[in-house]
Motif scaffolding. Structure first.
Motif, PDB file in Angstrom:
ATOM      1  N   LEU A 227     -19.043  15.864  30.077  1.00  0.00           N
ATOM      2  CA  LEU A 227     -20.321  16.569  30.171  1.00  0.00           C
ATOM      3  C   LEU A 227     -21.192  16.272  28.955  1.00  0.00           C
ATOM      4  O   LEU A 227     -22.414  16.086  29.076  1.00  0.00           O
ATOM      5  N   VAL A 228     -20.568  16.219  27.792  1.00  0.00           N
ATOM      6  CA  VAL A 228     -21.316  15.904  26.568  1.00  0.00           C
ATOM      7  C   VAL A 228     -21.880  14.489  26.664  1.00  0.00           C
ATOM      8  O   VAL A 228     -23.026  14.220  26.279  1.00  0.00           O
ATOM      9  N   ALA A 229     -21.078  13.568  27.208  1.00  0.00           N
ATOM     10  CA  ALA A 229     -21.518  12.185  27.377  1.00  0.00           C
ATOM     11  C   ALA A 229     -22.696  12.094  28.345  1.00  0.00           C
ATOM     12  O   ALA A 229     -23.528  11.184  28.244  1.00  0.00           O
ATOM     13  N   LEU A 230     -22.767  13.050  29.283  1.00  0.00           N
ATOM     14  CA  LEU A 230     -23.871  13.071  30.248  1.00  0.00           C
ATOM     15  C   LEU A 230     -25.150  13.664  29.649  1.00  0.00           C
ATOM     16  O   LEU A 230     -26.186  13.694  30.299  1.00  0.00           O
ATOM     17  N   GLY A 231     -25.029  14.151  28.407  1.00  0.00           N
ATOM     18  CA  GLY A 231     -26.219  14.664  27.739  1.00  0.00           C
ATOM     19  C   GLY A 231     -26.276  16.170  27.568  1.00  0.00           C
ATOM     20  O   GLY A 231     -27.245  16.701  27.018  1.00  0.00           O
ATOM     21  N   TYR A 232     -25.263  16.863  28.040  1.00  0.00           N
ATOM     22  CA  TYR A 232     -25.244  18.320  27.886  1.00  0.00           C
ATOM     23  C   TYR A 232     -24.762  18.689  26.490  1.00  0.00           C
ATOM     24  O   TYR A 232     -24.042  17.923  25.846  1.00  0.00           O
ATOM     25  N   GLY A 233     -25.150  19.869  26.035  1.00  0.00           N
ATOM     26  CA  GLY A 233     -24.739  20.337  24.728  1.00  0.00           C
ATOM     27  C   GLY A 233     -23.261  20.709  24.729  1.00  0.00           C
ATOM     28  O   GLY A 233     -22.695  21.069  25.764  1.00  0.00           O
ATOM     29  N   ASN A 234     -22.633  20.609  23.553  1.00  0.00           N
ATOM     30  CA  ASN A 234     -21.213  20.930  23.443  1.00  0.00           C
ATOM     31  C   ASN A 234     -20.914  22.359  23.884  1.00  0.00           C
ATOM     32  O   ASN A 234     -19.950  22.622  24.607  1.00  0.00           O
ATOM     33  N   THR A 235     -21.749  23.296  23.438  1.00  0.00           N
ATOM     34  CA  THR A 235     -21.499  24.699  23.736  1.00  0.00           C
ATOM     35  C   THR A 235     -21.596  24.993  25.219  1.00  0.00           C
ATOM     36  O   THR A 235     -20.726  25.646  25.809  1.00  0.00           O
ATOM     37  N   GLU A 236     -22.675  24.488  25.869  1.00  0.00           N
ATOM     38  CA  GLU A 236     -22.830  24.764  27.295  1.00  0.00           C
ATOM     39  C   GLU A 236     -21.779  24.023  28.124  1.00  0.00           C
ATOM     40  O   GLU A 236     -21.346  24.504  29.175  1.00  0.00           O
ATOM     41  N   ALA A 237     -21.330  22.868  27.640  1.00  0.00           N
ATOM     42  CA  ALA A 237     -20.282  22.129  28.346  1.00  0.00           C
ATOM     43  C   ALA A 237     -18.982  22.923  28.327  1.00  0.00           C
ATOM     44  O   ALA A 237     -18.287  23.036  29.346  1.00  0.00           O
ATOM     45  N   LEU A 238     -18.646  23.478  27.179  1.00  0.00           N
ATOM     46  CA  LEU A 238     -17.427  24.279  27.067  1.00  0.00           C
ATOM     47  C   LEU A 238     -17.497  25.500  27.983  1.00  0.00           C
ATOM     48  O   LEU A 238     -16.545  25.825  28.687  1.00  0.00           O
ATOM     49  N   LYS A 239     -18.647  26.185  27.972  1.00  0.00           N
ATOM     50  CA  LYS A 239     -18.806  27.378  28.811  1.00  0.00           C
ATOM     51  C   LYS A 239     -18.614  27.045  30.281  1.00  0.00           C
ATOM     52  O   LYS A 239     -17.974  27.793  31.027  1.00  0.00           O
ATOM     53  N   ALA A 240     -19.183  25.926  30.708  1.00  0.00           N
ATOM     54  CA  ALA A 240     -19.099  25.545  32.120  1.00  0.00           C
ATOM     55  C   ALA A 240     -17.660  25.240  32.525  1.00  0.00           C
ATOM     56  O   ALA A 240     -17.176  25.701  33.560  1.00  0.00           O
ATOM     57  N   VAL A 241     -16.956  24.473  31.704  1.00  0.00           N
ATOM     58  CA  VAL A 241     -15.578  24.105  32.031  1.00  0.00           C
ATOM     59  C   VAL A 241     -14.679  25.323  32.046  1.00  0.00           C
ATOM     60  O   VAL A 241     -13.769  25.439  32.878  1.00  0.00           O
ATOM     61  N   ARG A 242     -14.930  26.270  31.161  1.00  0.00           N
ATOM     62  CA  ARG A 242     -14.090  27.469  31.098  1.00  0.00           C
ATOM     63  C   ARG A 242     -14.249  28.347  32.343  1.00  0.00           C
ATOM     64  O   ARG A 242     -13.408  29.200  32.617  1.00  0.00           O
TER      65      ARG A 242
END
Length: 205
Positions: A168-183
């Protein structure tokens, strides 16, 4: 030093709770986020605590997990951030959100906390870079998302969720929002990284 308080939750105020321990009521300051996760009045609770002593002032600050307490101690070790400031940051960001914000230099995410300006946020990131490990957040993401049939988190599944965050980070999303989504993804047997990523993307919209 009071490491923790275990007793009956007697009351909740705007920024603190009252726990009855053997007939003595302890007033403990907590973040709004933590207070929202407490059980109802009259239930038993265990709160990890930090005692702040300054001149004639003595206050207890409480946390529901040892990790929250540990991160709080890191925060108040930063010049310009006191106990109330540290509690405010943990009201706006979970410990793992903070780890990702620090790792990705996300000043705006930290500024979302009440009373935290740009300079303080930048100082926090600089001073906590080596203390708040990104690996811890990824490990927590796997543990909270993937549980095997016997209740034990599977190591390969943890790695899979970590890969999804990185994707997700590689796709351009922020680290924080990527973590929230996966969780938020409920991972089941048979799923692969692509499946987790596809589900996580639904929470990014």
């Amino acid at each position: 030093m009071i490491a923790y308080v275990r007793g009956i939750l007697e009351g909740m105020e705007e920024d603190r709770i009252i726990i009855d321990v053997g007939g003595i009521g302890y007033g403990i300051y907590m973040s709004g986020t933590a207070m929202g996760r407490l059980p109802g009045i009259g239930k038993e609770v265990k709160v990890h605590t930090y005692m702040h002593v300054k001149e004639d002032l003595m206050q207890l600050y409480g946390f529901l997990t040892a990790d929250e307490l540990r991160v709080f101690k890191f925060l108040i070790g930063v010049s310009g951030i006191g106990p109330k400031g540290g509690l405010g940051i943990l009201s706006a960001l979970t410990p793992d959100d903070l780890r990702f914000a620090v790792a990705s230099n996300d000043v705006k995410a930290i500024q979302a906390a009440p009373g935290i300006g740009k300079k303080t946020a930048e100082k926090l990131i600089l001073e906590l870079k080596d203390k708040l490990k990104l690996e811890d957040a990824l490990e927590h993401a796997g543990e909270s998302s993937v549980v095997s049939s016997d209740g034990i988190a599977d190591a390969s599944a943890n790695a899979m969720t970590s890969e999804a965050v990185q994707a997700l980070v590689a796709l351009g999303y922020g680290n924080t929002e990527a973590l929230k989504a996966v969780r938020q993804v409920e991972v089941t047997d048979g799923m692969n990284v692509e499946d987790v990523l596809r589900q996580a993307l639904k929470y990014m919209i």
